[in-house]
Design an enzyme around this catalytic site. Sequence first.
Site, PDB file in Angstrom:
ATOM      1  N   TYR A 174     -62.831  -5.059  89.465  1.00 29.83           N
ATOM      2  CA  TYR A 174     -61.856  -5.234  88.375  1.00 29.83           C
ATOM      3  C   TYR A 174     -60.746  -6.204  88.805  1.00 29.83           C
TER       4      TYR A 174
ATOM      5  N   TYR B  20     -70.873  -6.058  84.482  1.00 27.22           N
ATOM      6  CA  TYR B  20     -70.275  -5.945  83.140  1.00 27.22           C
ATOM      7  C   TYR B  20     -68.761  -6.173  83.220  1.00 27.22           C
TER       8      TYR B  20
ATOM      9  N   LEU C 102     -55.861  -8.287  75.330  1.00 26.94           N
ATOM     10  CA  LEU C 102     -55.757  -6.993  76.021  1.00 26.94           C
ATOM     11  C   LEU C 102     -57.125  -6.375  76.285  1.00 26.94           C
ATOM     12  N   ALA C 103     -58.176  -6.922  75.720  1.00 28.43           N
ATOM     13  CA  ALA C 103     -59.505  -6.314  75.883  1.00 28.43           C
ATOM     14  C   ALA C 103     -60.001  -6.502  77.309  1.00 28.43           C
TER      15      ALA C 103
ATOM     16  N   LEU D 255     -65.588  -9.869  73.175  1.00 30.87           N
ATOM     17  CA  LEU D 255     -65.210 -10.944  74.112  1.00 30.87           C
ATOM     18  C   LEU D 255     -66.435 -11.630  74.715  1.00 30.87           C
TER      19      LEU D 255
ATOM     20  N   GLY E 163     -57.273   0.099  72.077  1.00 34.46           N
ATOM     21  CA  GLY E 163     -56.955   0.662  73.385  1.00 34.46           C
ATOM     22  C   GLY E 163     -55.526   1.186  73.409  1.00 34.46           C
ATOM     23  N   GLN E 164     -55.114   1.723  74.574  1.00 36.25           N
ATOM     24  CA  GLN E 164     -53.752   2.262  74.690  1.00 36.25           C
ATOM     25  C   GLN E 164     -52.711   1.207  74.303  1.00 36.25           C
ATOM     26  N   ASP E 165     -52.717   0.071  74.994  1.00 36.87           N
ATOM     27  CA  ASP E 165     -51.669  -0.933  74.779  1.00 36.87           C
ATOM     28  C   ASP E 165     -51.801  -1.580  73.404  1.00 36.87           C
TER      29      ASP E 165
ATOM     30  N   GLU F 260     -53.172  -4.840  90.023  1.00 33.91           N
ATOM     31  CA  GLU F 260     -54.391  -4.646  90.832  1.00 33.91           C
ATOM     32  C   GLU F 260     -54.798  -5.959  91.511  1.00 33.91           C
TER      33      GLU F 260
ATOM     34  N   GLN G 206     -62.834  -4.253  80.453  1.00 30.14           N
ATOM     35  CA  GLN G 206     -63.288  -3.008  81.091  1.00 30.14           C
ATOM     36  C   GLN G 206     -62.164  -2.732  82.085  1.00 30.14           C
TER      37      GLN G 206
ATOM     38  N   SER H 106     -52.775  -8.037  85.934  1.00 30.49           N
ATOM     39  CA  SER H 106     -52.568  -6.695  86.489  1.00 30.49           C
ATOM     40  C   SER H 106     -52.069  -6.722  87.932  1.00 30.49           C
TER      41      SER H 106
HETATM   42  P1  NAP Z   1     -57.779   0.353  77.495  1.00 31.30           P
HETATM   43  O1  NAP Z   1     -57.085   1.502  76.856  1.00 31.30           O
HETATM   44  O2  NAP Z   1     -58.952   0.605  78.389  1.00 31.30           O
HETATM   45  O3  NAP Z   1     -58.239  -0.640  76.321  1.00 31.30           O
HETATM   46  C1  NAP Z   1     -59.169  -1.661  76.525  1.00 31.30           C
HETATM   47  C2  NAP Z   1     -59.567  -2.231  75.179  1.00 31.30           C
HETATM   48  O4  NAP Z   1     -60.512  -3.296  75.364  1.00 31.30           O
HETATM   49  C3  NAP Z   1     -60.250  -1.227  74.234  1.00 31.30           C
HETATM   50  O5  NAP Z   1     -59.780  -1.453  72.943  1.00 31.30           O
HETATM   51  C4  NAP Z   1     -61.726  -1.613  74.329  1.00 31.30           C
HETATM   52  O6  NAP Z   1     -62.471  -1.264  73.191  1.00 31.30           O
HETATM   53  C5  NAP Z   1     -61.578  -3.133  74.440  1.00 31.30           C
HETATM   54  N1  NAP Z   1     -62.758  -3.819  74.966  1.00 31.30           N
HETATM   55  C6  NAP Z   1     -63.413  -3.567  76.125  1.00 31.30           C
HETATM   56  N2  NAP Z   1     -64.419  -4.451  76.297  1.00 31.30           N
HETATM   57  C7  NAP Z   1     -64.404  -5.276  75.220  1.00 31.30           C
HETATM   58  C8  NAP Z   1     -65.198  -6.373  74.807  1.00 31.30           C
HETATM   59  N3  NAP Z   1     -66.232  -6.799  75.535  1.00 31.30           N
HETATM   60  N4  NAP Z   1     -64.900  -6.995  73.636  1.00 31.30           N
HETATM   61  C9  NAP Z   1     -63.873  -6.549  72.872  1.00 31.30           C
HETATM   62  N5  NAP Z   1     -63.091  -5.512  73.206  1.00 31.30           N
HETATM   63  C10 NAP Z   1     -63.366  -4.881  74.369  1.00 31.30           C
HETATM   64  O7  NAP Z   1     -56.742  -0.529  78.334  1.00 31.30           O
HETATM   65  P2  NAP Z   1     -55.134  -0.572  78.255  1.00 31.30           P
HETATM   66  O8  NAP Z   1     -54.590   0.427  79.221  1.00 31.30           O
HETATM   67  O9  NAP Z   1     -54.695  -0.582  76.843  1.00 31.30           O
HETATM   68  O10 NAP Z   1     -54.856  -2.000  78.919  1.00 31.30           O
HETATM   69  C11 NAP Z   1     -54.834  -3.188  78.125  1.00 31.30           C
HETATM   70  C12 NAP Z   1     -55.110  -4.392  79.010  1.00 31.30           C
HETATM   71  O11 NAP Z   1     -54.104  -4.463  80.024  1.00 31.30           O
HETATM   72  C13 NAP Z   1     -56.437  -4.347  79.753  1.00 31.30           C
HETATM   73  O12 NAP Z   1     -56.906  -5.683  79.857  1.00 31.30           O
HETATM   74  C14 NAP Z   1     -56.084  -3.821  81.137  1.00 31.30           C
HETATM   75  O13 NAP Z   1     -57.022  -4.260  82.084  1.00 31.30           O
HETATM   76  C15 NAP Z   1     -54.714  -4.463  81.319  1.00 31.30           C
HETATM   77  N6  NAP Z   1     -53.789  -3.749  82.182  1.00 31.30           N
HETATM   78  C16 NAP Z   1     -53.545  -2.437  81.966  1.00 31.30           C
HETATM   79  C17 NAP Z   1     -52.618  -1.768  82.763  1.00 31.30           C
HETATM   80  C18 NAP Z   1     -52.304  -0.312  82.541  1.00 31.30           C
HETATM   81  O14 NAP Z   1     -51.727   0.297  83.458  1.00 31.30           O
HETATM   82  N7  NAP Z   1     -52.614   0.253  81.376  1.00 31.30           N
HETATM   83  C19 NAP Z   1     -51.936  -2.476  83.786  1.00 31.30           C
HETATM   84  C20 NAP Z   1     -52.206  -3.822  83.961  1.00 31.30           C
HETATM   85  C21 NAP Z   1     -53.129  -4.462  83.142  1.00 31.30           C
HETATM   86  P3  NAP Z   1     -63.321   0.143  73.171  1.00 31.30           P
HETATM   87  O15 NAP Z   1     -62.333   1.246  73.453  1.00 31.30           O
HETATM   88  O16 NAP Z   1     -63.898   0.185  71.799  1.00 31.30           O
HETATM   89  O17 NAP Z   1     -64.323   0.022  74.279  1.00 31.30           O
HETATM   90  O1  G4F Z   2     -54.959   5.969  87.135  1.00 28.43           O
HETATM   91  P1  G4F Z   2     -55.824   5.113  87.983  1.00 28.43           P
HETATM   92  O2  G4F Z   2     -57.287   5.157  87.722  1.00 28.43           O
HETATM   93  O3  G4F Z   2     -55.226   3.636  87.857  1.00 28.43           O
HETATM   94  P2  G4F Z   2     -55.428   2.336  88.763  1.00 28.43           P
HETATM   95  O4  G4F Z   2     -56.662   2.381  89.560  1.00 28.43           O
HETATM   96  O5  G4F Z   2     -54.158   2.112  89.517  1.00 28.43           O
HETATM   97  O6  G4F Z   2     -55.614   1.207  87.642  1.00 28.43           O
HETATM   98  C1  G4F Z   2     -54.771   1.147  86.494  1.00 28.43           C
HETATM   99  O7  G4F Z   2     -53.652   0.360  86.789  1.00 28.43           O
HETATM  100  C2  G4F Z   2     -53.925  -1.031  87.022  1.00 28.43           C
HETATM  101  C3  G4F Z   2     -52.579  -1.712  87.308  1.00 28.43           C
HETATM  102  O8  G4F Z   2     -52.346  -1.711  88.703  1.00 28.43           O
HETATM  103  C4  G4F Z   2     -54.576  -1.608  85.788  1.00 28.43           C
HETATM  104  F1  G4F Z   2     -54.788  -2.929  85.944  1.00 28.43           F
HETATM  105  C5  G4F Z   2     -55.893  -0.891  85.539  1.00 28.43           C
HETATM  106  O9  G4F Z   2     -56.485  -1.408  84.327  1.00 28.43           O
HETATM  107  C6  G4F Z   2     -55.613   0.592  85.336  1.00 28.43           C
HETATM  108  O10 G4F Z   2     -54.892   0.733  84.141  1.00 28.43           O
HETATM  109  O11 G4F Z   2     -55.593   5.488  89.524  1.00 28.43           O
HETATM  110  C7  G4F Z   2     -54.295   5.497  90.101  1.00 28.43           C
HETATM  111  C8  G4F Z   2     -54.396   6.050  91.514  1.00 28.43           C
HETATM  112  C9  G4F Z   2     -55.482   5.379  92.360  1.00 28.43           C
HETATM  113  O12 G4F Z   2     -55.002   5.154  93.655  1.00 28.43           O
HETATM  114  C10 G4F Z   2     -56.599   6.394  92.408  1.00 28.43           C
HETATM  115  O13 G4F Z   2     -57.389   6.296  93.593  1.00 28.43           O
HETATM  116  O14 G4F Z   2     -54.780   7.432  91.434  1.00 28.43           O
HETATM  117  C11 G4F Z   2     -55.794   7.678  92.377  1.00 28.43           C
HETATM  118  N1  G4F Z   2     -56.547   8.863  91.935  1.00 28.43           N
HETATM  119  C12 G4F Z   2     -56.620  10.033  92.618  1.00 28.43           C
HETATM  120  N2  G4F Z   2     -57.402  10.901  91.974  1.00 28.43           N
HETATM  121  C13 G4F Z   2     -57.306   8.967  90.830  1.00 28.43           C
HETATM  122  C14 G4F Z   2     -57.847  10.265  90.861  1.00 28.43           C
HETATM  123  N3  G4F Z   2     -57.563   8.107  89.824  1.00 28.43           N
HETATM  124  C15 G4F Z   2     -58.373   8.526  88.818  1.00 28.43           C
HETATM  125  N4  G4F Z   2     -58.619   7.678  87.787  1.00 28.43           N
HETATM  126  N5  G4F Z   2     -58.942   9.779  88.811  1.00 28.43           N
HETATM  127  C16 G4F Z   2     -58.707  10.687  89.812  1.00 28.43           C
HETATM  128  O15 G4F Z   2     -59.229  11.800  89.797  1.00 28.43           O
END
Ligand code: NAP
Ligand code: G4F
Length: 326
Positions: free
Chosen positions: A154, A98, A83-84, A62, A12-14, A130, A86, A128
Site C-alpha cells: 500500500y 490489486y 480518495l478511492a 479507477l 468511503g469514510q472520507d 504510510e 484499496q 498518506s
Molecule cells: P476507505 O473508507 O477505504 O474508502 C475507499 C474508497 O475507495 C471506497 O469508497 C471504495 O469503494 C473506493 N474504491 C476502492 N477501489 C476503487 C476503485 N478501483 N474504483 C473506484 N473506487 C474504489 O478509505 P478512507 O479512509 O476514506 O480514505 C480515503 C483515501 O485517503 C484513501 O485513498 C486512503 O488510502 C487515503 N488515506 C486515508 C487515511 C486514513 O487514515 N483514513 C490516511 C491517509 C490516506 P467501495 O467501498 O465500494 O469498495
Molecule cells: O488502523 P490500522 O490498520 O491503520 P494503518 O495501518 O496505520 O493505516 C491507516 O493509516 C494510513 C495513514 O498512515 C492510511 F494511509 C491507511 O489507508 C490506513 O487508513 O493500523 C494501525 C496500527 C498498525 O500499527 C497495526 O499494526 O494498529 C496496529 N494494529 C494492532 N492490532 C492493528 C490491529 N491494526 C488493525 N487493522 N487490526 C488489528 O487488529
Amino acid sequence: MGKTALITGINGQDGSYLAELLIEKGYTVWGILKRNSVAENQTYRIDHLRNNPMLKLEYADLLDMASLVRVLQLSKPAEVYNLAAQSHVRISFDQPVYTAQSTAIGTLNLLEAVRLICPEARVYQASSSEMFGNNIDADGYQRETTPMNPVSPYGCAKVFSYNICRNYRNSYKLFISNGILFNHESPRRGSNFVTNKVAKETAKIKLGLSEKLVLGNTEATRDWGHAKDYVEAMWMILQHDKADDFVCSTGVSHSVQYLVDYCFEKVGLDPKKYVSTAARYLRPEELRDLKGDCTKMKETLGWKPKYTFETMMDEMVQYWLDFYSK
Ligand code: NAP
Ligand code: G4F
C-alpha cells in the site's frame, strides 16, 4: 452558481464527510461508485444525502479509464478529489497486485483522464503518512521533507501516486496537490481498522455481546485525528493559490495499547481480562511509529483541528454503545 466537484471514493469514510462539507458549501457533488454484487450496504455512509439534488452518483472504476473519461465529460468538475483506493495496509500484503492497480495505476488513469478532458480542474490526491515507512526526523516527527521509505505494498503504491502527481504538475502545469494525511478516524471508519475495531469491541464487551478482543501489534504508535477535520484540510488545500504538498496531522501520537486502555477505562472495564494478541493481525513488515509535523499546513492555510484523540474516541465508543443498545 456554486462550483462542481468530483469525488472518487465518495462512499468511503472520507468521501462521505467531504460530500457533506462540499454540499454545505454550495457545491454540486458528483461521486463514483464501483459496481458491487450487493448494492444494499455500499452507500450506507451517504444514504442520508441520496435525495439531495446537489449529489449525483455514477458508476465508474479507477481501473477503467473509459469510465473516468465518461464521468469527467458529464460532470465538468472544477475540483477533483481522488480518495478511492484499496486503503487497508494489512490487506495490501494479501492483495499486492490489486492494491498497486487501484492505489497506484488508478491514480494515473485519473490524471490522464483529467489531462485530456478537463486540464483546468484542480486535483487533490489522497497521499498518506504510510509513505514515510520507518523514517523519522531527528526530532521524532515526519514532515514534507522526510524521505519516503514505504514498508507495505500500500505504501509503495501511494508513493507512486504521490510522485506521478508531482510529475504531472511539473510536466503539464496542472493544478495537482498532495495531502499527506496521517491516520484519521470516525464512527464511519471501516471496523477492520484498529481504532474502530477497538471502539466497537469495547462496546460489545461492555454490553455482554462479546468476551474478547484479539489484536496484532499493540506497541505501534499512530498520530490519530478525526476525519471531519481532515476533509476540511483537503478542501483548504485546493483553495490555495498554488498547487503544493501538505502534511496534515495532530502532532500527538499514542500507542495501540494506550488506545485500548483509554476505551476500556471509559466504560469501566479492565482490558487485561479481555484483550489478547494473535499473529494473524501482524504485518510482514511493521510501520512502528508515526507523528506528523503539520506546521506548513497550519501556517500557510490556517488549518486547525477541532477534535482531540479523546473527544474522537469518546464519540466512537458512544456510537457503538448506542448502536448495540437499540
Ligand atoms: P476507505 O473508507 O477505504 O474508502 C475507499 C474508497 O475507495 C471506497 O469508497 C471504495 O469503494 C473506493 N474504491 C476502492 N477501489 C476503487 C476503485 N478501483 N474504483 C473506484 N473506487 C474504489 O478509505 P478512507 O479512509 O476514506 O480514505 C480515503 C483515501 O485517503 C484513501 O485513498 C486512503 O488510502 C487515503 N488515506 C486515508 C487515511 C486514513 O487514515 N483514513 C490516511 C491517509 C490516506 P467501495 O467501498 O465500494 O469498495
Ligand atoms: O488502523 P490500522 O490498520 O491503520 P494503518 O495501518 O496505520 O493505516 C491507516 O493509516 C494510513 C495513514 O498512515 C492510511 F494511509 C491507511 O489507508 C490506513 O487508513 O493500523 C494501525 C496500527 C498498525 O500499527 C497495526 O499494526 O494498529 C496496529 N494494529 C494492532 N492490532 C492493528 C490491529 N491494526 C488493525 N487493522 N487490526 C488489528 O487488529
